[in-house]
Write an enzyme that holds these catalytic residues in place. Structure first.
Site, PDB file in Angstrom:
ATOM      1  CG  PHE A  11      -1.819   1.224   1.272  1.00 57.66           C
ATOM      2  CD1 PHE A  11      -2.969   1.258   0.506  1.00 57.66           C
ATOM      3  CD2 PHE A  11      -1.510   2.315   2.069  1.00 57.66           C
ATOM      4  CE1 PHE A  11      -3.810   2.371   0.532  1.00 57.66           C
ATOM      5  CE2 PHE A  11      -2.341   3.424   2.107  1.00 57.66           C
ATOM      6  CZ  PHE A  11      -3.492   3.457   1.339  1.00 57.66           C
ATOM      7  N   GLY A  12       0.633   2.137  -0.949  1.00 57.30           N
ATOM      8  CA  GLY A  12       1.342   3.408  -1.020  1.00 57.30           C
ATOM      9  C   GLY A  12       0.390   4.554  -0.773  1.00 57.30           C
ATOM     10  CE1 TYR A  13       2.545   7.812   3.971  1.00 59.83           C
ATOM     11  CE2 TYR A  13       2.438   5.411   3.979  1.00 59.83           C
ATOM     12  CZ  TYR A  13       3.042   6.589   4.390  1.00 59.83           C
ATOM     13  OH  TYR A  13       4.138   6.538   5.200  1.00 59.83           O
ATOM     14  CB  SER A  15       7.011   9.270  -3.067  1.00 60.48           C
ATOM     15  OG  SER A  15       7.652   8.495  -2.084  1.00 60.48           O
ATOM     16  CD  GLU A  88       8.960   4.056   2.409  1.00 64.92           C
ATOM     17  OE1 GLU A  88       8.615   4.881   3.283  1.00 64.92           O
ATOM     18  OE2 GLU A  88       9.021   4.352   1.207  1.00 64.92           O
TER      19      GLU A  88
END
Length: 182
Positions: A11-13, A15, A88
């Site tokens: 899941f990306g929120y 970049s 990350e």
């Protein structure tokens, strides 16, 4: 509705939505409940310094977040996790979690996500628009001015049909404080 645990999704929120940096087999709009996109991470490498930290996005508890989910082929799972941990978890301000996400087509999947560690010293907490704009408008790090990060984020969110009114307000206020960054 059950969660499909047989696939590996990320899941990306921020970049990761437009620049995942890894191979994937499927990309879908996704919704995550219980967490929200928040400009709550003090950045003193890429978008600021320790003396003048900038702000970058974190996935903070409360609310919900529209983002993008990526399905990764089984033979790429390990390489993608290694890549994401390197990207990350540089300062360990994020915690790696597997959370249920709802895809645009209605499927519910388990997705790897990186949420903010509220106990970490880089966690900025709930800032006012003015506080956030002051940091964004004045900070510069290795990757450039913090205002550029916010501009780019807002541009991509708009292109994806995602509105973040608070971030938009921060961006407008920061622009007024950072005329040289234009």
């Amino acid at each position: 509705m059950t969660v499909d645990m047989n696939d590996f999704w990320v899941f990306g929120y921020g970049s990761l939505m437009w620049n995942p940096g890894f191979e994937y087999e499927e990309r879908q709009a996704a919704h995550l409940y219980g967490f929200r996109r928040s400009l709550c991470v003090r950045s003193w490498v890429h978008r600021g310094t320790e003396e003048r930290p900038g702000l970058v996005l974190g996935l903070d508890r409360g609310g919900s977040c529209r983002g993008m989910a990526f399905r990764v082929a089984p033979d790429r799972w390990e390489a993608v996790v290694d890549y994401l941990r390197e990207r990350e978890l540089v300062t360990h301000v994020y915690l790696e979690r597997t959370l249920p996400a709802t895809l645009g087509d209605g499927r519910r999947v388990a997705a790897l996500a990186y949420i903010i560690d509220r106990a970490h010293h880089q966690y900025a907490g709930a800032l006012t628009i003015e506080e956030a704009a002051s940091a964004v408008g004045s900070a510069v790090g290795r990757a450039g001015p913090n205002i550029d990060y916010v501009r780019n984020t807002l541009l991509h969110l708009r292109e994806m049909g995602i509105r973040d009114h608070w971030l938009e307000d921060v961006g407008r206020a920061a622009e007024a404080l950072a005329p040289a960054a234009r």
